[in-house]
Design a protein around this motif. Sequence first.
Motif, PDB file in Angstrom:
ATOM      1  N   THR A   7      -6.449  -1.317  -6.064  1.00  8.98           N
ATOM      2  CA  THR A   7      -5.755  -2.215  -6.991  1.00  8.98           C
ATOM      3  C   THR A   7      -6.073  -1.790  -8.415  1.00  8.98           C
ATOM      4  N   TYR A   8      -5.030  -1.714  -9.232  1.00  7.90           N
ATOM      5  CA  TYR A   8      -5.181  -1.282 -10.616  1.00  7.90           C
ATOM      6  C   TYR A   8      -4.835  -2.419 -11.564  1.00  7.90           C
ATOM      7  N   ASP A  40       0.802  -1.212   0.000  1.00  4.34           N
ATOM      8  CA  ASP A  40       0.000   0.000   0.000  1.00  4.34           C
ATOM      9  C   ASP A  40       0.839   1.267   0.000  1.00  4.34           C
ATOM     10  N   LYS A  77      -0.492 -12.776 -11.551  1.00  4.94           N
ATOM     11  CA  LYS A  77      -1.048 -11.491 -11.971  1.00  4.94           C
ATOM     12  C   LYS A  77      -0.367 -10.957 -13.219  1.00  4.94           C
ATOM     13  N   GLN A  98      -0.900  -6.161 -12.360  1.00  3.88           N
ATOM     14  CA  GLN A  98      -1.658  -5.406 -11.371  1.00  3.88           C
ATOM     15  C   GLN A  98      -0.687  -4.688 -10.451  1.00  3.88           C
ATOM     16  N   ARG A  99      -1.135  -3.562  -9.920  1.00  2.82           N
ATOM     17  CA  ARG A  99      -0.376  -2.889  -8.878  1.00  2.82           C
ATOM     18  C   ARG A  99      -1.363  -2.336  -7.858  1.00  2.82           C
ATOM     19  N   ARG A 100      -0.859  -2.118  -6.664  1.00  2.00           N
ATOM     20  CA  ARG A 100      -1.721  -1.623  -5.580  1.00  2.00           C
ATOM     21  C   ARG A 100      -1.097  -0.380  -4.968  1.00  2.00           C
TER      22      ARG A 100
END
Length: 310
Positions: A290-291, A13, A265, A283-285
Motif C-alpha cells: 500500500t502506497y 492487488d 482514503k 492511497q493505492r495498492r
Amino acid sequence: MNELKLLREWDADAPSLTDAARARARFRLHQAMREPAAPMTIGRRPLLRVAVAAVAAATVTTTVVVAQNTGTSPPTQTVSAATVLRGAAAEERRLEKPIAPRDDQFIYSKEIIKETPVGGGRTKTYVDESWSSVDGSKKSYLSELGNGNWVPPFQSGESIWPPNRWSELKQLPTDPVELPIALRGLLRKPDPDRPLRADEWPLVQFGLSGLLRKAVLPKGLRPAAFEALATVPGIKVLPGQTDAEGRTGLGIQYVDPSTPWGDGKQVLVFDAKTYQYLGMRDQRREGGTTYEQWSYLAVDGVVDRVMQRP
C-alpha cells in the motif's frame, strides 16, 4: 446496486491499469450505472425542491476547531467543510481564466505525484504529462505514474467519466444546485422534479471528485463543483493535512462505508487561510504493498499538438 458490485470485485492487488484500459473500464462502469437508453439530459429550470434539500444537507457537514498560533492562549476558529469548499470556489472564481479550446487542439496537463510505502520506505516522484484530444477525434497521449500510453480516438457511442470531450463538459451546468442533478442524470434516468435520495449522494460525490481532477474545465464549472461538494452528506474537515510539497492545510474527506469510494482514503487539501485547492492525498495498492500518495497539478493549458507544451 450493480455498479457497487463491480467496484467491490475490483482486484486491488492487480498491476496498475494503462490509461487506455482505465478508459475502457470507466466506460463499462459508466454504462453499467446508466439505465438502458437513458438520455444524457440536463435540466436548466429552477429546482426549488432540490435547492432546499441541498441546503439541508449542507447543515450536517462536520466542523473542526482550528487553533491559530498567535500567543500562549491561541484563539480558536470553527471551520466547516462547507466554509472551506465555498471558500475554495470563491478563490477559484478569482483565479480562473476563461478558455475556449478548438476541437482540433489538445488539453495539456502536468501532474506531480509523490508516493511512499505505508510503514516506511523510499519516496518516489512521478511527473505525468498528458495531452487529451479536445473533441476525442485524435489520438491522445496520457501518462500515469510515469507510464505513457497512446489512447485511440473515441468510437461512436463511447464515453467516460469525467468526460474528455470539451463539448460534453460544456453541457454541465455551472449552478451548484443543478450540477448534482446533472450528475444524477448521467448515472440514472434524470428526474429534475425529484430531490436527491440518500442513496444517490455517493455517486454524486464520485462524479464531483472526478470533475475536480480534470486539468482544465469550462469557466465556472470547477467553482460549481466545489460548492456542490459542500452539500454532500458525509463530507468532513481534517486539520493538519499536508500537500505534496509539505505545506500544511485543511483536508476535506468523504466517508461513507457503504460505498467503495467512501473509505476516507482520498483527501482534498486546501490552504488554511485562502482555501485555495492545493492537491490530493490518496492511497493505492499494488503487488501487496500500500502506497501513501500525494498529487497536484503543476501546469495546464491548451496546445495545438501532442508533445507541445504551453
